[in-house]
Design an enzyme around this catalytic site. Structure first.
Site, PDB file in Angstrom:
ATOM      1  N   CYS A   1       0.881  -1.186   0.000  1.00 49.58           N
ATOM      2  CA  CYS A   1       0.000   0.000   0.000  1.00 49.58           C
ATOM      3  C   CYS A   1       0.909   1.223   0.000  1.00 49.58           C
ATOM      4  O   CYS A   1       0.879   2.049   0.926  1.00 49.58           O
ATOM      5  CB  CYS A   1      -0.918  -0.006   1.215  1.00 49.58           C
ATOM      6  SG  CYS A   1      -1.852  -1.526   1.468  1.00 49.58           S
ATOM      7  N   ALA A   2       1.722   1.343  -1.027  1.00 46.63           N
ATOM      8  CA  ALA A   2       2.870   2.251  -1.004  1.00 46.63           C
ATOM      9  C   ALA A   2       2.505   3.725  -1.027  1.00 46.63           C
ATOM     10  O   ALA A   2       3.226   4.557  -0.484  1.00 46.63           O
ATOM     11  CB  ALA A   2       3.796   1.929  -2.173  1.00 46.63           C
TER      12      ALA A   2
ATOM     13  N   GLY B   1       5.043   6.710  -1.324  1.00 48.62           N
ATOM     14  CA  GLY B   1       6.282   5.973  -1.133  1.00 48.62           C
ATOM     15  C   GLY B   1       7.239   6.395  -0.046  1.00 48.62           C
ATOM     16  O   GLY B   1       8.419   6.045  -0.111  1.00 48.62           O
ATOM     17  N   GLY B   2       6.781   7.093   0.985  1.00 48.72           N
ATOM     18  CA  GLY B   2       7.695   7.486   2.056  1.00 48.72           C
ATOM     19  C   GLY B   2       8.397   6.300   2.698  1.00 48.72           C
ATOM     20  O   GLY B   2       9.612   6.319   2.922  1.00 48.72           O
ATOM     21  N   LYS B   3       7.643   5.245   2.961  1.00 48.91           N
ATOM     22  CA  LYS B   3       8.235   4.058   3.596  1.00 48.91           C
ATOM     23  C   LYS B   3       9.008   3.216   2.579  1.00 48.91           C
ATOM     24  O   LYS B   3      10.010   2.588   2.920  1.00 48.91           O
ATOM     25  CB  LYS B   3       7.148   3.247   4.296  1.00 48.91           C
ATOM     26  CG  LYS B   3       6.490   4.020   5.436  1.00 48.91           C
ATOM     27  CD  LYS B   3       5.372   3.256   6.092  1.00 48.91           C
ATOM     28  CE  LYS B   3       4.712   4.104   7.179  1.00 48.91           C
ATOM     29  NZ  LYS B   3       3.975   5.259   6.624  1.00 48.91           N
TER      30      LYS B   3
ATOM     31  N   ASP C   1       0.248  -0.043  -5.500  1.00 49.70           N
ATOM     32  CA  ASP C   1      -0.838   0.841  -5.084  1.00 49.70           C
ATOM     33  C   ASP C   1      -1.947   0.781  -6.130  1.00 49.70           C
ATOM     34  O   ASP C   1      -1.717   0.371  -7.272  1.00 49.70           O
ATOM     35  CB  ASP C   1      -0.363   2.285  -4.897  1.00 49.70           C
ATOM     36  CG  ASP C   1      -1.265   3.065  -3.950  1.00 49.70           C
ATOM     37  OD1 ASP C   1      -1.042   3.001  -2.729  1.00 49.70           O
ATOM     38  OD2 ASP C   1      -2.229   3.704  -4.425  1.00 49.70           O
TER      39      ASP C   1
ATOM     40  N   ASP D   1       0.939  -1.185   5.048  1.00 48.49           N
ATOM     41  CA  ASP D   1       0.659   0.103   5.696  1.00 48.49           C
ATOM     42  C   ASP D   1      -0.693   0.564   5.156  1.00 48.49           C
ATOM     43  O   ASP D   1      -0.776   1.371   4.245  1.00 48.49           O
ATOM     44  CB  ASP D   1       1.771   1.098   5.362  1.00 48.49           C
ATOM     45  CG  ASP D   1       1.606   2.413   6.098  1.00 48.49           C
ATOM     46  OD1 ASP D   1       1.285   2.390   7.299  1.00 48.49           O
ATOM     47  OD2 ASP D   1       1.785   3.473   5.460  1.00 48.49           O
TER      48      ASP D   1
ATOM     49  N   CYS E   1      -1.818   4.663  10.720  1.00 50.88           N
ATOM     50  CA  CYS E   1      -1.615   5.920  11.448  1.00 50.88           C
ATOM     51  C   CYS E   1      -2.887   6.234  12.233  1.00 50.88           C
ATOM     52  O   CYS E   1      -3.372   7.356  12.252  1.00 50.88           O
ATOM     53  CB  CYS E   1      -1.222   7.055  10.515  1.00 50.88           C
ATOM     54  SG  CYS E   1      -2.307   7.304   9.102  1.00 50.88           S
TER      55      CYS E   1
END
Length: 326
Positions: A153-154, A157-159, A177, A222, A275
């Protein structure tokens, strides 16, 4: 309304006819009365206050109070290109003063909010803006050089970028995604970060998932969530979100957990993160998943509380290992 604002800010009211009927003492008393009511004091919808308290109990007042405080600006050093000490020095030369996080060797926190996206350091790919809580996710995957990792679940793309950095630009990160524009943004960010071990794939149907069956050493989910843990960054969310939407997201999370886990190799590691601070999106989801998938076992969980950490609220690590499939 202007007159009431003056009174509540302890300013002297101008001697205008428009303010002649205002009673300063009555206004202040009314304020004291209303601030005893949590949903008014914290400026949140009735339904959110009810749900938060029903799920978190006596912990809820502290959490929502913490989420109403301004967020710090935290950046993650791109350690593939530069060390944290070198980045801190370069930023100071650009008039950006920071201090080091004691929790993460990659994190710097701005002493004063500034536009850092115009800096040479950002344009050079030396850092990304990423909260401490979010930076804890990629290391929880227990990454080793040469691994094949799927970020399912990019988003933008921070992670994914963090994972690619921890791989030292080796191995491979496959970023999935359902939104093509997010993956396009990820490609731009990867280029700026000088990372070449990232492959993006659009999820067009369940076939995309099936083609990747048992190919990942590590799987990051995520998942889409309510975002209640990051209200300090997105305060308008509380007025856009609804109870019904949270319930829809809970079903989506359950579906992703159930259907995407097939991409993980036997012996691999799955990390589920949100989150959100609501158990219905976190612990309950993992418990339900483990009940349905007996070949997985829970390693650990990590819940990051906004009131305890001072940072975003996350269910960062629901970490489970996959045994041999039956």
């Amino acid at each position: 309304m202007v007159g009431i604002h003056f009174v509540l800010q302890n300013l002297t009211l101008p001697n205008w006819d428009e303010f002649s009927n205002l009673n300063s003492e009555a206004i202040q008393n009314k304020k004291k009365e209303f601030t005893k009511i949590r949903k008014i004091r914290e400026s949140i919808p009735d339904w959110l206050d009810e749900r938060g308290y029903s799920e978190l109990g006596d912990q809820w007042p502290n959490e929502i109070s913490a989420l109403n405080k301004q967020a710090s600006v935290v950046i993650r050093t791109n350690e593939f290109l530069i060390s944290r000490d070198e980045l801190q020095t370069k930023l100071l030369e650009e008039n950006i003063d920071t201090y080091k996080s004691s929790e993460l060797s990659s994190a710097l926190i701005l002493k004063e909010r500034k536009n850092i996206f115009k800096t040479i350091s950002f344009k050079s790919g030396f850092f990304e803006v990423q909260d401490i809580s979010s930076q804890l996710v990629a290391p929880s995957l227990m990454i080793e050089p040469g691994m094949r990792i799927i970020d399912a679940c990019a988003g933008a793309g921070g992670k994914t970028l963090h994972i690619a950095t921890l791989l030292n630009n080796k191995g491979k990160v496959i970023s999935l995604d359902t939104e093509a524009w997010k993956l396009n943004e990820l490609k731009k960010r990867a280029g700026r970060n000088k990372l070449q071990n990232i492959e993006t794939r659009l999820i067009e149907s369940q076939k995309t998932i099936k083609r990747l069956k048992e190919t990942a050493d590590r799987l990051l989910l995520d998942v889409p969530c309510s975002g209640i843990g990051v209200l300090k960054r997105n305060p308008d969310t509380k007025w856009k979100l609804t109870n019904e939407r949270i319930n829809e997201l809970i079903l989506l999370q359950k579906d992703i957990l159930s259907n995407y886990q097939v991409m993980l190799k036997p012996g691999g590691l799955l990390v589920y993160s949100t989150c959100s601070i609501l158990p219905s999106e976190n612990q309950y989801q993992i418990n339900s998943f483990l009940e349905m998938h007996k070949n997985f076992s829970l390693i650990d969980e990590k819940i990051i509380s906004p009131s305890a950490s001072g940072f975003d609220g996350f269910y960062k690590i629901g970490r489970a290992s996959c045994r041999e499939r039956v």
